[in-house]
Write an enzyme that holds these catalytic residues in place. Structure first.
Site, PDB file in Angstrom:
ATOM      1  N   LYS A 157     -16.510  17.450   2.800  1.00 51.01           N
ATOM      2  CA  LYS A 157     -16.896  17.780   4.156  1.00 51.01           C
ATOM      3  C   LYS A 157     -15.952  17.089   5.138  1.00 51.01           C
ATOM      4  O   LYS A 157     -15.324  16.112   4.737  1.00 51.01           O
ATOM      5  CB  LYS A 157     -18.354  17.380   4.413  1.00 51.01           C
ATOM      6  CG  LYS A 157     -18.593  15.854   4.415  1.00 51.01           C
ATOM      7  CD  LYS A 157     -19.684  15.452   5.329  1.00 51.01           C
ATOM      8  CE  LYS A 157     -19.177  14.912   6.606  1.00 51.01           C
ATOM      9  NZ  LYS A 157     -19.146  13.459   6.756  1.00 51.01           N
ATOM     10  N   HIS A 187     -22.499  14.744  -0.294  1.00 50.01           N
ATOM     11  CA  HIS A 187     -22.939  13.695  -1.219  1.00 50.01           C
ATOM     12  C   HIS A 187     -24.434  13.391  -1.079  1.00 50.01           C
ATOM     13  O   HIS A 187     -25.040  12.821  -1.972  1.00 50.01           O
ATOM     14  CB  HIS A 187     -22.070  12.435  -1.105  1.00 50.01           C
ATOM     15  CG  HIS A 187     -22.370  11.559   0.062  1.00 50.01           C
ATOM     16  ND1 HIS A 187     -21.837  11.761   1.301  1.00 50.01           N
ATOM     17  CD2 HIS A 187     -23.154  10.448   0.180  1.00 50.01           C
ATOM     18  CE1 HIS A 187     -22.279  10.819   2.127  1.00 50.01           C
ATOM     19  NE2 HIS A 187     -23.076  10.012   1.472  1.00 50.01           N
ATOM     20  N   LYS A 191     -27.686  12.503  -4.146  1.00 48.63           N
ATOM     21  CA  LYS A 191     -28.534  11.302  -4.195  1.00 48.63           C
ATOM     22  C   LYS A 191     -29.787  11.611  -5.011  1.00 48.63           C
ATOM     23  O   LYS A 191     -30.482  12.598  -4.745  1.00 48.63           O
ATOM     24  CB  LYS A 191     -28.927  10.867  -2.769  1.00 48.63           C
ATOM     25  CG  LYS A 191     -27.752  10.297  -1.978  1.00 48.63           C
ATOM     26  CD  LYS A 191     -28.176   9.868  -0.584  1.00 48.63           C
ATOM     27  CE  LYS A 191     -26.968   9.510   0.243  1.00 48.63           C
ATOM     28  NZ  LYS A 191     -26.789   8.096   0.500  1.00 48.63           N
ATOM     29  N   GLU A 225     -27.594   3.911  10.585  1.00 51.03           N
ATOM     30  CA  GLU A 225     -26.585   3.078   9.926  1.00 51.03           C
ATOM     31  C   GLU A 225     -26.365   1.810  10.719  1.00 51.03           C
ATOM     32  O   GLU A 225     -26.407   1.823  11.947  1.00 51.03           O
ATOM     33  CB  GLU A 225     -25.270   3.847   9.836  1.00 51.03           C
ATOM     34  CG  GLU A 225     -25.344   5.027   8.919  1.00 51.03           C
ATOM     35  CD  GLU A 225     -23.980   5.658   8.758  1.00 51.03           C
ATOM     36  OE1 GLU A 225     -23.242   5.223   7.861  1.00 51.03           O
ATOM     37  OE2 GLU A 225     -23.648   6.552   9.540  1.00 51.03           O
ATOM     38  N   ASP A 244     -20.640  15.075  11.831  1.00 50.75           N
ATOM     39  CA  ASP A 244     -20.461  14.127  10.727  1.00 50.75           C
ATOM     40  C   ASP A 244     -21.714  14.020   9.851  1.00 50.75           C
ATOM     41  O   ASP A 244     -21.608  13.857   8.640  1.00 50.75           O
ATOM     42  CB  ASP A 244     -20.115  12.746  11.318  1.00 50.75           C
ATOM     43  CG  ASP A 244     -19.712  11.742  10.262  1.00 50.75           C
ATOM     44  OD1 ASP A 244     -18.795  12.049   9.492  1.00 50.75           O
ATOM     45  OD2 ASP A 244     -20.312  10.652  10.212  1.00 50.75           O
ATOM     46  N   HIS A 249     -25.252  16.770   5.988  1.00 45.83           N
ATOM     47  CA  HIS A 249     -26.217  15.968   5.222  1.00 45.83           C
ATOM     48  C   HIS A 249     -27.670  16.197   5.648  1.00 45.83           C
ATOM     49  O   HIS A 249     -28.548  16.459   4.826  1.00 45.83           O
ATOM     50  CB  HIS A 249     -25.931  14.477   5.386  1.00 45.83           C
ATOM     51  CG  HIS A 249     -24.536  14.077   5.009  1.00 45.83           C
ATOM     52  ND1 HIS A 249     -23.840  14.658   3.997  1.00 45.83           N
ATOM     53  CD2 HIS A 249     -23.706  13.128   5.518  1.00 45.83           C
ATOM     54  CE1 HIS A 249     -22.638  14.089   3.887  1.00 45.83           C
ATOM     55  NE2 HIS A 249     -22.531  13.160   4.813  1.00 45.83           N
ATOM     56  N   LYS A 349     -25.130   5.360  14.587  1.00 42.43           N
ATOM     57  CA  LYS A 349     -24.384   4.219  14.053  1.00 42.43           C
ATOM     58  C   LYS A 349     -24.730   2.987  14.865  1.00 42.43           C
ATOM     59  O   LYS A 349     -25.223   3.086  15.992  1.00 42.43           O
ATOM     60  CB  LYS A 349     -22.887   4.500  14.153  1.00 42.43           C
ATOM     61  CG  LYS A 349     -22.460   5.694  13.303  1.00 42.43           C
ATOM     62  CD  LYS A 349     -21.138   5.441  12.619  1.00 42.43           C
ATOM     63  CE  LYS A 349     -20.676   6.621  11.808  1.00 42.43           C
ATOM     64  NZ  LYS A 349     -21.038   6.558  10.387  1.00 42.43           N
TER      65      LYS A 349
HETATM   66  C1  BG6 Z   1     -20.423  10.301   5.507  1.00 38.93           C
HETATM   67  C2  BG6 Z   1     -20.095  10.182   6.955  1.00 38.93           C
HETATM   68  O1  BG6 Z   1     -20.369  11.641   5.105  1.00 38.93           O
HETATM   69  O2  BG6 Z   1     -21.731   9.784   5.277  1.00 38.93           O
HETATM   70  C3  BG6 Z   1     -20.161   8.728   7.388  1.00 38.93           C
HETATM   71  O3  BG6 Z   1     -18.805  10.706   7.213  1.00 38.93           O
HETATM   72  C4  BG6 Z   1     -21.486   8.134   7.027  1.00 38.93           C
HETATM   73  O4  BG6 Z   1     -19.909   8.586   8.776  1.00 38.93           O
HETATM   74  C5  BG6 Z   1     -21.852   8.405   5.585  1.00 38.93           C
HETATM   75  O5  BG6 Z   1     -21.389   6.734   7.243  1.00 38.93           O
HETATM   76  C6  BG6 Z   1     -23.278   7.991   5.292  1.00 38.93           C
HETATM   77  O6  BG6 Z   1     -23.531   8.114   3.929  1.00 38.93           O
HETATM   78  P1  BG6 Z   1     -24.578   7.165   3.200  1.00 38.93           P
HETATM   79  O7  BG6 Z   1     -24.585   7.646   1.787  1.00 38.93           O
HETATM   80  O8  BG6 Z   1     -24.064   5.778   3.353  1.00 38.93           O
HETATM   81  O9  BG6 Z   1     -25.877   7.373   3.908  1.00 38.93           O
END
Ligand code: BG6
Length: 506
Positions: A157, A187, A191, A225, A244, A249, A349
């Site tokens: 992505k 991703h 999970k 985050e 993003d 996601h 973030k």
């Molecule tokens: C990524 C984003 O795809 O996913 C990031 O580009 C983000 O900005 C991350 O921090 C978060 O993934 P996870 O698995 O840490 O929740």
């Protein structure tokens, strides 16, 4: 994970010296190796723009494993040495056709010397603008043909930058690859805990009957985050939280939470159901943005013991940037199951904690016989905790011991960490193995990607065209702008404080 029946194959990683390859892909492949899940004959070709010989690249891979592999490194020096024997390197400048000719010759040579059929997975771990360039080179040199073995591509992505660009990219990839050869990786779908949402819903008799508008008041999805954009300012400033995190996601998580049960558990049936959810998202019109979407950007503030930079001070970020680092939105799914149930999604973030969770708020009992300690909130919640302290919790009212009939909320929780004998695989381990096996269930299909762009595009357009739509600033280390609570429309309803009920051991 079970031992897979995986064809012998070659994995070519474009962008093999990059951050993703070093942090995630190589440690994931190493873990698959330790778990004995790689095919008998297997080779990784790192295809990177730097000039390097094999020995140097193997040394780099070793370093990456020491730095980023979660476990198995210190205890297994022999295994590392064995693993490194499968790693090869070829310098490939992604824009240079001759380099792809040389790559083809190298693959031919390798497949003869180590005797591997040319079943090949090409992993595009490269900046998105290069996806179509690399795909075109592969096609031009016949590296996509399946006469001497199957070919698959894994595309990271973001898949496109907007609805139109996603369609355009899709057309370009389809010029040389069929849909079943294209693996669009998200991703979050790798999970374990996201997959468990389906299992929780569809393997138990008691969740699904209440999983609808009759019993559910609202659903919250939070992905907060603790970190800022770090060294990724340049990328992030052209992306923002909507592209993003939400477009991919979190809309995928929403789709899994809201999908209908498929009649069989296979790739097409599952993806047929998740895409219907995305296609059913009620569009948000530009004049509705203020009621449905709140965007924010972090400014300097204290996170833990440290004072963090504001977003505009981050490297690679424009000093007057209007890019959102926080988004909260209210979403409806127009179908029979979810008619008028609001879904609240937020991500940001530089927030106080790293938490990803889905909270199902159930409607209150139809008749309140007992005195609640908290009169403003219905007390039944199902919390699907994706990270940290992965698990599932149910909140419900219990009698406070003693005189009278006062009710207090209690919590019944299952923590994955209690399954001491089971390890939770990293998302990339699962997804790489699935692509190697040829199982696309947990990869985003073209129609789903298009549907989610179709939903977010008008919001992004409205932000671009109407600078008067507010961008709220929030201090680093807070839960985002207070204005995001206004999405609920009731003064007493707010976003759940993630650690309130599902206590973590983080
Ligand atoms: C990524 C984003 O795809 O996913 C990031 O580009 C983000 O900005 C991350 O921090 C978060 O993934 P996870 O698995 O840490 O929740």
């Amino acid at each position: 994970m079970k031992k897979a029946n995986t064809d012998n194959q070659i994995l070519v990683i474009f962008g093999s010296n990059g951050d993703l390859a070093r942090r995630k892909l190589l440690p994931a492949i190493f873990q698959l190796f330790l778990d004995n899940l790689l095919p008998e004959q297997f080779a990784v070709i790192g295809a990177g723009s730097q000039v390097k010989d094999e020995t140097t690249y193997r040394e780099d891979v070793k370093q990456s494993l020491y730095e980023f592999a979660k476990k198995g490194v210190d205890e297994n020096p022999d295994k590392i040495a064995e693993f490194l024997q499968m790693i090869y390197y070829k310098k490939v400048n992604n824009k240079t056709e001759e380099d792809f000719g040389a790559l083809k010759a190298y693959i031919d040579h390798l497949s003869v010397t180590i005797g591997i059929t040319q079943n090949i997975v090409y992993y595009f771990s490269i900046p998105p603008f290069l996806y179509e360039v690399v795909a075109a080179h592969l096609v031009k040199l016949g590296l996509n043909t399946e006469e001497n073995g199957w070919k698959r591509i894994i595309v990271e992505k973001p898949f496109g930058y907007s609805y139109d660009s996603a369609i355009d990219l899709d057309k370009k990839l389809h010029a040389g690859f069929n849909e079943d050869q294209i693996y669009r990786i998200d991703h979050y779908l790798g999970k374990e805990t996201v997959q468990n949402i389906m299992v929780t819903r569809f393997s138990n008799g008691f969740f699904e009957p209440i999983w609808n508008r009759k019993y559910i008041d609202r659903i919250e999805i939070t992905a907060s985050e603790k970190i800022g954009v770090g060294s990724r300012g340049g990328y992030y400033d052209t992306s923002g939280a909507m592209r993003d995190m939400i477009q991919n996601h979190l809309l995928q998580v929403l789709a899994v939470v809201a999908m209908e049960p498929p009649s069989v558990f296979d790739s097409d049936s599952i993806r047929n159901e998740t895409v219907k959810v995305l296609q059913g998202l009620r569009p948000i019109k530009s004049n509705e943005i203020a009621d449905y979407v709140v965007r924010g950007q972090y400014i300097s503030g204290q996170v833990g013991n440290e004072v963090q930079n504001g977003y505009r001070q981050e490297t690679g970020v424009a000093p007057n940037s209007k890019t959102e680092t926080f988004v909260a939105l209210k979403v409806f799914i127009d179908n029979w199951r979810w008619g008028d149930v609001p879904f609240y999604i937020r991500t940001g973030k530089q927030m106080p904690e790293r938490v990803t969770e889905v909270v199902i708020h159930l409607k209150p009992a139809p008749h309140q016989l007992f005195k609640q300690l908290c009169l403003t909130e219905p007390n039944n919640m199902i919390i699907l905790r994706i990270h940290p302290d992965a698990g599932v919790a149910v909140d419900f009212g219990m009698k406070i011991p003693g005189a009278g009939f006062k009710v207090q909320n209690v919590n019944m929780a299952f923590h994955y960490s209690d399954l001491a004998d089971k390890k939770i695989s990293e998302a990339y381990e699962r997804l790489l193995l699935d692509a190697m096996i040829g199982d696309s269930t947990l990869f985003a299909r073209a129609d789903a990607v298009k549907a989610s762009w179709k939903f977010v595009d008008p919001i992004l357009e409205a932000w671009k065209n109407n600078p008067e739509i507010p961008l709220y600033f929030y201090e680093s280390g807070t839960w985002g702008p207070n204005e995001s609570n206004a999405l609920f429309g009731y003064k007493f309803v707010k976003w759940r404080q993630p650690f309130e009920k599902f206590k973590t051991e983080d």
